[in-house]
Design a protein around this motif. Structure first.
Motif, mmCIF file in Angstrom:
data_model
loop_
_atom_site.group_PDB
_atom_site.id
_atom_site.type_symbol
_atom_site.label_atom_id
_atom_site.label_comp_id
_atom_site.label_asym_id
_atom_site.label_seq_id
_atom_site.Cartn_x
_atom_site.Cartn_y
_atom_site.Cartn_z
ATOM 1 N N SER A 194 -2.186 0.990 8.924
ATOM 2 C CA SER A 194 -2.750 1.276 7.599
ATOM 3 C C SER A 194 -3.908 2.259 7.729
ATOM 4 N N SER B 283 2.509 12.248 -2.069
ATOM 5 C CA SER B 283 1.552 11.270 -1.537
ATOM 6 C C SER B 283 0.137 11.597 -2.024
ATOM 7 N N MET C 183 -4.250 5.774 6.010
ATOM 8 C CA MET C 183 -5.436 6.051 5.179
ATOM 9 C C MET C 183 -6.033 7.402 5.564
ATOM 10 N N SER D 143 -3.818 10.233 4.637
ATOM 11 C CA SER D 143 -3.713 10.483 3.190
ATOM 12 C C SER D 143 -4.742 11.499 2.714
ATOM 13 N N HIS E 22 -5.463 7.867 -0.352
ATOM 14 C CA HIS E 22 -5.645 6.417 -0.501
ATOM 15 C C HIS E 22 -7.096 6.168 -0.909
ATOM 16 N N SER F 155 0.825 -1.218 0.000
ATOM 17 C CA SER F 155 0.000 0.000 0.000
ATOM 18 C C SER F 155 0.856 1.264 0.000
ATOM 19 N N CYS F 156 2.150 1.119 0.278
ATOM 20 C CA CYS F 156 2.979 2.324 0.376
ATOM 21 C C CYS F 156 4.449 1.937 0.247
#
Ligand code: CMC
Length: 392
Positions: free
Chosen positions: A202, A369, A206, A209, A372, A15-16
């Protein structure tokens, strides 16, 4: 849509990009910023590891001292927040209180929780020390509120010593740590400091983000941590061990039930580790010594050892590569220190705070960035026409 890849539970989705923590699940390796967890457990402290996780390097003596002072200075909570505690029923779950309180805390520091990335980052160092300090005070206050006991103000003590003081001191009877509880707690917290893209971290990323501030992001992390498949497992392990003990089972009946799918062996299994969780190895080894120095003999430790032995020799667990995880022995240590079971997941949250902060920082500092925004495989109805109420 044909171009979307479905990956149930993100088992195989990166995811990153992250520089913080490395895990090799097949080999049972965990490193923070390149340093093996075994070396940190042997030589470091929770606050030093927190700085390593957040800032990327082991701090110099001066930097560590300054950070400790900053954490110590921030230990008390705005008295306006005392009334927030009054609003909770005494049987409220400590994780519900913790999450609400961390989010509310941001309201007392508008300059640090502006949701303007540049501004929030300009206050980052203060915010990080403040959260690491106050999460511990909120946890202790939660316990005191639930017990109907007056709050104990923080003192000029080390990190875990201050926590134990705020939990257990009485106005005329100060808590004395003469059996190494603070040291054991420091190890527990350090071993929880970060663990790459787990469910709560996460979640923090999230939320971050979308541009949300650090207070809001870690508050969401607490909610994600709450469930029994994640941080809530440390409470579930002790409940399981107590039930096995009360039933007079040595663990073998429970293992049979787990194999039939009737029960889950809590504290076993991990999405990433297909080998021994190195944190469980460290805690399993130190549990005996910690109980000894506290002068306690806990039958639950014997049951845990028997369960572990039985599971490690059983084909069901071997074929599924199920090994003890960090939660398997941690509850026994927390219980020995005197932490009530209901507070166990809160203790995990205190420990994980540096990891959440470091991951928020990575998102916030990265000019590239993106928000998400995963996609889905739609499985619902195809198009239908609206029916008037009298035709349904
Ligand atoms: N007891 C018995 N069987 C288990 C267990 C367990 N603890 N964990 C997994 N299995 C079985 C599972 O039923 C499945 O069997 P089958 O292939 O026959 O269907 C197989 O092992 C694979 O499990 P999975 O559910 O696909 O694994 P996952 O990666 O989705 O879940 C887990 C990982 C940690 C949620 C899970 O192992 C579990 O629920 N463990 C107990 C709860 C726990 O200890 N959680 C703490 C995790 S570590 C710290 C943290 O993250 O907070």
């Amino acid at each position: 849509s044909g171009c979307i890849t479905f990956d149930e539970g993100y088992g195989n989705t990166g995811s990153c990009m992250s520089d913080i923590t490395f895990i090799d699940g097949e080999k049972g390796i965990l490193r923070h910023r390149g340093y093996p967890i075994e070396q940190l457990a042997e030589n470091s402290s929770f606050l030093e590891t927190a700085m390593l996780v957040i800032y990327g390097e082991l701090p110099s003596e001066g930097c560590l001292r300054a950070f400790r002072q900053q954490v110590c200075k921030n230990a008390s909570i705005h008295t306006g927040m005392h009334s927030h505690f009054d609003g909770f029923p005494s049987d409220a779950h400590p994780m519900a209180i913790l999450s609400s309180m961390l989010n509310s805390l941001g309201a007392y520091y508008p300059e640090m929780s502006s949701n303007d990335r540049e501004q929030d980052l300009a206050h980052f160092d203060e915010t990080a020390a403040l959260l690491i300090s106050k999460v511990r005070t909120i946890a202790a206050m939660t316990y005191r509120m639930k017990m109907g006991m007056p709050f104990v103000y923080p003192a000029d003590k080390r990190y875990t010593g201050n926590f134990l003081h705020m939990m257990f001191s009485e106005p005329y009877n100060e808590y004395i740590d003469d059996h190494g509880a603070g040291k054991a707690l420091d190890l527990f917290l350090m071993l929880h400091a970060d663990h790459e893209q787990n469910c709560s971290t996460s979640t923090v990323r999230m939320v971050a983000s979308g541009g949300a501030n650090l207070f809001a992001s870690v508050s969401a992390g607490v909610c994600a941590l709450w469930g029994p498949s994640h941080g809530g497992a440390n409470m579930a392990v002790i409940k399981m061990l107590e039930e096995i003990h009360a039933a007079g089972d040595d663990g073998s009946k429970f293992i049979q039930a787990a194999k039939k799918g009737e029960a889950k062996l809590m504290g076993f299994g991990h999405r990433v580790y297909k080998n021994y969780d190195p944190r469980a190895k460290i805690l399993g080894k130190s549990a005996e010594g910690i109980l000894e120095s506290i002068g306690m003999k806990d039958p639950l430790l014997d049951i845990a050892r028997k369960l572990e032995q039985a599971a490690l020799e059983d084909e069901y667990f071997i074929s599924r590569k199920l090994y003890p995880n960090v939660d398997f022995y941690s509850g026994i240590i927390l219980k020995a220190i005197g932490i009530p079971v209901e507070m166990f997941t809160v203790m995990f949250a205190i420990g994980r705070m540096p990891g959440w902060i470091a991951n928020w920082k990575e998102i916030a500092e990265n000019p590239k960035s993106r928000i998400h925004r995963p996609r889905q495989i739609y499985t619902g109805k195809t198009q239908r026409d609206y029916l008037a109420l009298d035709q349904r």
